[in-house]
Design an enzyme around this catalytic site. Structure first.
Site, PDB file in Angstrom:
ATOM      1  N   HIS A  34      38.833  42.556  34.292  1.00  0.00           N
ATOM      2  CA  HIS A  34      38.088  41.574  35.087  1.00  0.00           C
ATOM      3  C   HIS A  34      36.583  41.859  35.097  1.00  0.00           C
ATOM      4  O   HIS A  34      35.775  41.078  34.593  1.00  0.00           O
ATOM      5  CB  HIS A  34      38.595  41.573  36.534  1.00  0.00           C
TER       6      HIS A  34
HETATM    7  C1  BDR Z   1      38.746  41.493  41.202  1.00  0.00           C
HETATM    8  O1  BDR Z   1      39.396  42.065  42.334  1.00  0.00           O
HETATM    9  C2  BDR Z   1      39.250  43.460  42.322  1.00  0.00           C
HETATM   10  O2  BDR Z   1      40.463  44.072  42.611  1.00  0.00           O
HETATM   11  C3  BDR Z   1      38.787  43.838  40.950  1.00  0.00           C
HETATM   12  O3  BDR Z   1      37.944  44.984  40.985  1.00  0.00           O
HETATM   13  C4  BDR Z   1      38.044  42.619  40.480  1.00  0.00           C
HETATM   14  O4  BDR Z   1      36.698  42.683  40.879  1.00  0.00           O
HETATM   15  C5  BDR Z   1      39.765  40.753  40.378  1.00  0.00           C
HETATM   16  O5  BDR Z   1      40.354  39.708  41.121  1.00  0.00           O
END
Ligand code: BDR
Ligand code: CA
Length: 318
Positions: free
Chosen positions: A242
């Protein structure tokens, strides 16, 4: 060199993103600000200080918000990132302290000192950015761009990861996210629509673990916990990258396809945290909360292999 501020909540994938930004010769990290999210603010700040040390980053760390704008603490996703927010490897330790200037003030001061030159990359909840805007509304026009890892717009069937319609970073402080949407800065959402397609497979994970570079080994170690979580919910091909995808957008925007239009965030009710793009801004609706809202870019397509190659070649070398 593109000047960047990274606002983050490490977080396993935040750690990956910070290493990418640090190793990219085209980016200059002016500072790293922390926010609550994957763990409480004390943990995300301690984790960031640890990363600065392991990655050998020469930039200040500024602690930010410990609660969303509404003041209500949410449960932390320990099942995704571990109790310590960084995969529970036992590695994290830091005697260092964050800089005494709070995150939101650092953001304001830095943007004012570098008008139209700084890109803010947000990898967590948008609380710090919303608070910075209340101190200095002119930030919206002085900031070069805000690149947001967050949101889900239904492209490629991705709509949410904490509810059927909400992504974690937006759900965690929807009031802040909507405030960021209302401001007139150049902004781009790198949401689940694309990040869920950028999957780090076991072969690439092994390269990080087996590298002779300590920073890459660290990424390899902490990402095992992350990979196990995704395996447990049925992802057999690896884990989605992500946060580092948002940094990759800053480095190589040509790898992404975007759609442009006004975005708002549902701030309460069953759709809390949903990011909604008005795809037909010229149309007259009976009820229109998107009218006169500045447009955002929303990533709706990605060359996933290209992003993964950028990541691997930047952190491991060509
Ligand atoms: C986002 O949520 C967090 O858990 C991760 O670091 C990322 O920024 C993904 O939905
Ligand atoms: Ca994050």
């Amino acid at each position: 060199m593109k000047k960047v501020i990274i606002d983050c909540d490490p977080g396993i994938d935040d750690a990956m993103a910070i290493l990418l930004a640090h190793r990219c010769k085209d980016l200059e990290i002016l500072g790293i600000t922390t926010v609550h999210g994957n763990a409480d603010i004390e943990n995300t700040t301690a984790n960031t200080l640890h990363l600065r040390n392991v990655f050998n980053i020469d930039a200040p760390v500024h602690q930010g918000a410990g609660l969303p704008l509404n003041g209500v603490e949410l449960a932390y996703p320990t099942f995704v990132h571990g109790d310590d927010g960084m995969g529970d490897t036992g590695d994290v330790q830091s005697d260092a302290s964050a800089d005494s200037t709070e995150a939101e003030q650092f953001i304001v001061d830095t943007i004012r000192a570098n008008p139209h030159e700084v890109t803010i990359i947000t990898l967590g909840r948008l609380t710090n950015l919303a608070r910075a805007l209340t101190i200095a509304p002119e930030l919206a026009t002085l900031t070069k761009e805000v690149v947001i890892m967050g949101g889900a717009f239904g492209e490629n069937q991705f709509r949410g990861n904490v509810s059927p319609c909400a992504e974690a970073n937006i759900y965690g402080d929807p009031d802040a996210a909507d405030a960021v949407c209302l401001a007139g800065w150049q902004k781009t959402f790198v949401g689940l629509d694309v990040t869920m397609l950028v999957v780090v497979d076991p072969q690439r994970q092994a390269k990080f673990r087996q590298s002779d570079d300590t920073a890459c080994q660290f990424i390899g170690r902490i990402s095992e916990f992350y990979n196990n979580f995704y395996t447990s919910i049925g992802y057999t091909e690896g884990f989605p990258m992500h946060d580092a995808s948002a940094v990759a957008y800053v480095i190589a925007p040509e790898l992404f396809r975007v759609q442009t239009g006004p975005v708002r965030v549902a701030t309460n009710g069953i759709a809390k945290g949903e990011t909604i793009l008005n795809r037909e801004p010229a149309r007259e609706y009976v009820e229109d909360h998107w009218a006169d809202i500045p447009a955002a870019n929303v990533c709706i397509g990605v060359e996933a292999a290209g992003v993964l190659d950028v990541y691997e070649h930047t952190i491991l070398g060509p």
